[in-house]
Each structure stands twice: as structure tokens, then as C-alpha cells.
Design a protein around this motif. Structure first.
Motif, PDB file in Angstrom:
ATOM      1  N   ARG A  65      -5.300  18.368   3.165  1.00 26.96           N
ATOM      2  CA  ARG A  65      -6.473  17.529   2.924  1.00 26.96           C
ATOM      3  C   ARG A  65      -5.995  16.125   2.576  1.00 26.96           C
ATOM      4  O   ARG A  65      -4.998  15.939   1.874  1.00 26.96           O
ATOM      5  N   GLN A  66      -6.708  15.172   3.100  1.00 24.74           N
ATOM      6  CA  GLN A  66      -6.374  13.778   2.821  1.00 24.74           C
ATOM      7  C   GLN A  66      -6.940  13.399   1.457  1.00 24.74           C
ATOM      8  O   GLN A  66      -8.102  13.652   1.177  1.00 24.74           O
ATOM      9  N   TYR A  67      -6.118  12.810   0.610  1.00 23.49           N
ATOM     10  CA  TYR A  67      -6.594  12.404  -0.706  1.00 23.49           C
ATOM     11  C   TYR A  67      -6.532  10.905  -0.918  1.00 23.49           C
ATOM     12  O   TYR A  67      -6.917  10.410  -1.977  1.00 23.49           O
ATOM     13  N   GLY A  68      -6.100  10.172   0.099  1.00 25.93           N
ATOM     14  CA  GLY A  68      -6.079   8.716  -0.043  1.00 25.93           C
ATOM     15  C   GLY A  68      -5.636   8.029   1.229  1.00 25.93           C
ATOM     16  O   GLY A  68      -4.949   8.624   2.062  1.00 25.93           O
ATOM     17  N   VAL A  69      -6.066   6.782   1.365  1.00 21.91           N
ATOM     18  CA  VAL A  69      -5.679   5.935   2.496  1.00 21.91           C
ATOM     19  C   VAL A  69      -5.449   4.531   1.962  1.00 21.91           C
ATOM     20  O   VAL A  69      -6.225   4.048   1.133  1.00 21.91           O
ATOM     21  N   MET A  70      -4.408   3.889   2.435  1.00 21.56           N
ATOM     22  CA  MET A  70      -4.168   2.490   2.107  1.00 21.56           C
ATOM     23  C   MET A  70      -4.224   1.698   3.408  1.00 21.56           C
ATOM     24  O   MET A  70      -3.517   2.026   4.369  1.00 21.56           O
ATOM     25  N   GLU A  71      -5.073   0.704   3.432  1.00 20.01           N
ATOM     26  CA  GLU A  71      -5.263  -0.112   4.637  1.00 20.01           C
ATOM     27  C   GLU A  71      -4.127  -1.129   4.813  1.00 20.01           C
ATOM     28  O   GLU A  71      -3.474  -1.526   3.854  1.00 20.01           O
ATOM     29  N   ASP A  72      -3.935  -1.532   6.065  1.00 19.32           N
ATOM     30  CA  ASP A  72      -2.990  -2.591   6.435  1.00 19.32           C
ATOM     31  C   ASP A  72      -1.547  -2.287   6.039  1.00 19.32           C
ATOM     32  O   ASP A  72      -0.794  -3.170   5.629  1.00 19.32           O
ATOM     33  N   TYR A  73      -1.170  -1.028   6.189  1.00 16.72           N
ATOM     34  CA  TYR A  73       0.212  -0.618   5.964  1.00 16.72           C
ATOM     35  C   TYR A  73       0.689   0.164   7.166  1.00 16.72           C
ATOM     36  O   TYR A  73      -0.024   1.049   7.617  1.00 16.72           O
ATOM     37  N   PRO A  74       1.821  -0.092   7.749  1.00 16.87           N
ATOM     38  CA  PRO A  74       2.844  -1.038   7.326  1.00 16.87           C
ATOM     39  C   PRO A  74       2.555  -2.480   7.721  1.00 16.87           C
ATOM     40  O   PRO A  74       3.204  -3.391   7.221  1.00 16.87           O
ATOM     41  N   VAL A  75       1.600  -2.668   8.622  1.00 19.23           N
ATOM     42  CA  VAL A  75       1.182  -4.015   9.037  1.00 19.23           C
ATOM     43  C   VAL A  75      -0.337  -4.002   9.196  1.00 19.23           C
ATOM     44  O   VAL A  75      -0.961  -2.933   9.248  1.00 19.23           O
ATOM     45  N   ALA A  76      -0.916  -5.167   9.305  1.00 18.43           N
ATOM     46  CA  ALA A  76      -2.367  -5.282   9.463  1.00 18.43           C
ATOM     47  C   ALA A  76      -2.848  -4.427  10.629  1.00 18.43           C
ATOM     48  O   ALA A  76      -2.223  -4.377  11.690  1.00 18.43           O
ATOM     49  N   GLY A  77      -3.954  -3.724  10.399  1.00 14.01           N
ATOM     50  CA  GLY A  77      -4.535  -2.888  11.437  1.00 14.01           C
ATOM     51  C   GLY A  77      -4.104  -1.434  11.395  1.00 14.01           C
ATOM     52  O   GLY A  77      -4.651  -0.604  12.112  1.00 14.01           O
ATOM     53  N   HIS A  78      -3.115  -1.116  10.590  1.00 14.33           N
ATOM     54  CA  HIS A  78      -2.655   0.269  10.435  1.00 14.33           C
ATOM     55  C   HIS A  78      -2.960   0.747   9.024  1.00 14.33           C
ATOM     56  O   HIS A  78      -3.365  -0.022   8.166  1.00 14.33           O
ATOM     57  N   ARG A  79      -2.737   2.038   8.794  1.00 18.00           N
ATOM     58  CA  ARG A  79      -3.004   2.645   7.493  1.00 18.00           C
ATOM     59  C   ARG A  79      -1.916   3.667   7.169  1.00 18.00           C
ATOM     60  O   ARG A  79      -1.287   4.207   8.062  1.00 18.00           O
ATOM     61  N   ILE A  80      -1.786   3.950   5.885  1.00 19.82           N
ATOM     62  CA  ILE A  80      -0.950   5.063   5.463  1.00 19.82           C
ATOM     63  C   ILE A  80      -1.893   6.099   4.838  1.00 19.82           C
ATOM     64  O   ILE A  80      -2.769   5.750   4.056  1.00 19.82           O
ATOM     65  N   HIS A  81      -1.742   7.331   5.276  1.00 18.27           N
ATOM     66  CA  HIS A  81      -2.598   8.442   4.851  1.00 18.27           C
ATOM     67  C   HIS A  81      -1.797   9.355   3.938  1.00 18.27           C
ATOM     68  O   HIS A  81      -0.645   9.700   4.245  1.00 18.27           O
ATOM     69  N   HIS A  82      -2.392   9.780   2.840  1.00 19.34           N
ATOM     70  CA  HIS A  82      -1.746  10.668   1.881  1.00 19.34           C
ATOM     71  C   HIS A  82      -2.426  12.033   1.942  1.00 19.34           C
ATOM     72  O   HIS A  82      -3.653  12.121   1.883  1.00 19.34           O
ATOM     73  N   PHE A  83      -1.623  13.083   2.076  1.00 21.06           N
ATOM     74  CA  PHE A  83      -2.113  14.445   2.232  1.00 21.06           C
ATOM     75  C   PHE A  83      -1.507  15.384   1.202  1.00 21.06           C
ATOM     76  O   PHE A  83      -0.391  15.146   0.718  1.00 21.06           O
ATOM     77  N   ALA A  84      -2.231  16.452   0.905  1.00 25.39           N
ATOM     78  CA  ALA A  84      -1.724  17.521   0.033  1.00 25.39           C
ATOM     79  C   ALA A  84      -2.269  18.847   0.515  1.00 25.39           C
ATOM     80  O   ALA A  84      -3.289  18.906   1.202  1.00 25.39           O
ATOM     81  N   LYS A  85      -1.560  19.908   0.149  1.00 25.86           N
ATOM     82  CA  LYS A  85      -1.992  21.260   0.484  1.00 25.86           C
ATOM     83  C   LYS A  85      -1.573  22.190  -0.649  1.00 25.86           C
ATOM     84  O   LYS A  85      -0.414  22.176  -1.082  1.00 25.86           O
ATOM     85  N   ALA A  86      -2.494  22.978  -1.122  1.00 27.86           N
ATOM     86  CA  ALA A  86      -2.178  24.000  -2.114  1.00 27.86           C
ATOM     87  C   ALA A  86      -1.543  25.191  -1.406  1.00 27.86           C
ATOM     88  O   ALA A  86      -1.932  25.532  -0.286  1.00 27.86           O
ATOM     89  N   LEU A  87      -0.572  25.805  -2.051  1.00 24.31           N
ATOM     90  CA  LEU A  87       0.077  26.971  -1.472  1.00 24.31           C
ATOM     91  C   LEU A  87      -0.424  28.254  -2.133  1.00 24.31           C
ATOM     92  O   LEU A  87      -0.877  28.272  -3.229  1.00 24.31           O
TER      93      LEU A  87
END
Length: 138
Positions: free
Chosen positions: A116-138
Motif C-alpha cells: 500500500r502506498q503511504y506517501g508521495v513526494m512530487e518533483d523527485y528526482p526532477v520536476a514532473g516525477h514523483r517518489i512513491h513510498h510503500f509498505a506491506k504487513a507480513l
């Protein structure tokens, strides 16, 4: 009195910061019990054509890197590497897995595996892209 300065000896500064932060964290969360994890996909000649690099620490697996060579994509190798990493995490006693991936990489890959995605940061690594943060319970 304390002074702020930019350091030229990055290694020594990093060592001091890591030691101080590690002691602080251990006092509050217990020892890190860190175990590096390296999984590989090799071709018939033994050449690494994919892999997963992570770290088992406390009760979690952090997946730092996952890569599959273009010629070997779409054959289930990525899913197999993630499953293998999750198995190692369970053996370590981990409660879950967390990772980050950029929009130019594989943000659509992980939800298919139950992340599941728990966060997004815009304009990373450059403008127009994003970094997505995910986690999963085991």
C-alpha cells in the motif's frame, strides 16, 4: 558553546552522527539487529541480471534496491525476488516491508504484490516525477 560548520571529512562526521543516533535509537527501540540482505538473479553464464538489496532491521525489512535487466523483465523474476525477500523477513521475525520507488521506475508493480502506498513526494528526482513510498504487513 557549540558551533555549526560544514565538514570536509564526511566519513568522520558520518561515523559520529551514526554512532550518536544509533545509541539514541537503541535506548528507545532496542538494538537494531541489522542484517544485510542481497538476492540475485543470474543468467546461464552466472552473470547477475537482477537483484534485490535490503536490510533487515528491528522488526522490518527495508528494500533499498530492486533491478531486473530489460531482457529478463516480464517473466516473474521481480515478483520472485520480492517473495524471497519477504520470506527472509519473516524468518528474521519482521512485521513488514517498506520501500520507495520513483515514478520513472515501478510504482505500479508493488500494489500488485499487496503493498500500500503511504506517501508521495512530487518533483523527485526532477520536476514532473514523483517518489512513491510503500509498505506491506507480513
Amino acid at each position: 558553546m557549540a558551533t555549526l560548520q560544514r565538514e570536509s571529512d564526511v566519513a568522520a562526521t558520518r561515523e559520529a552522527v551514526v554512532a550518536g543516533l544509533s545509541a539514541y535509537n537503541a535506548a528507545r527501540a532496542g538494538e537494531r539487529n541489522s542484517v544485510p540482505l542481497a538476492l540475485s538473479l543470474r543468467d546461464d553464464d552466472g552473470v547477475i541480471v537482477g537483484g534485490l538489496i535490503g536490510e533487515l532491521k528491528w522488526e522490518w525489512l527495508h528494500v533499498d534496491l530492486l533491478w531486473i535487466d530489460e531482457a529478463h523483465r516480464g517473466k516473474g523474476h521481480g515478483e520472485a525476488l520480492v517473495a524471497m525477500a519477504e520470506d527472509a523477513a519473516r524468518e528474521h521475525g519482521a512485521r513488514g516491508v517498506y520501500l520507495s520507488t520513483m515514478s520513472l521506475q515501478a510504482p505500479d508493480f508493488y500494489p500488485k504484490l499487496g503493498y500500500r502506498q503511504y506517501g508521495v513526494m512530487e518533483d523527485y528526482p526532477v520536476a514532473g516525477h514523483r517518489i512513491h513510498h510503500f509498505a506491506k504487513a507480513l
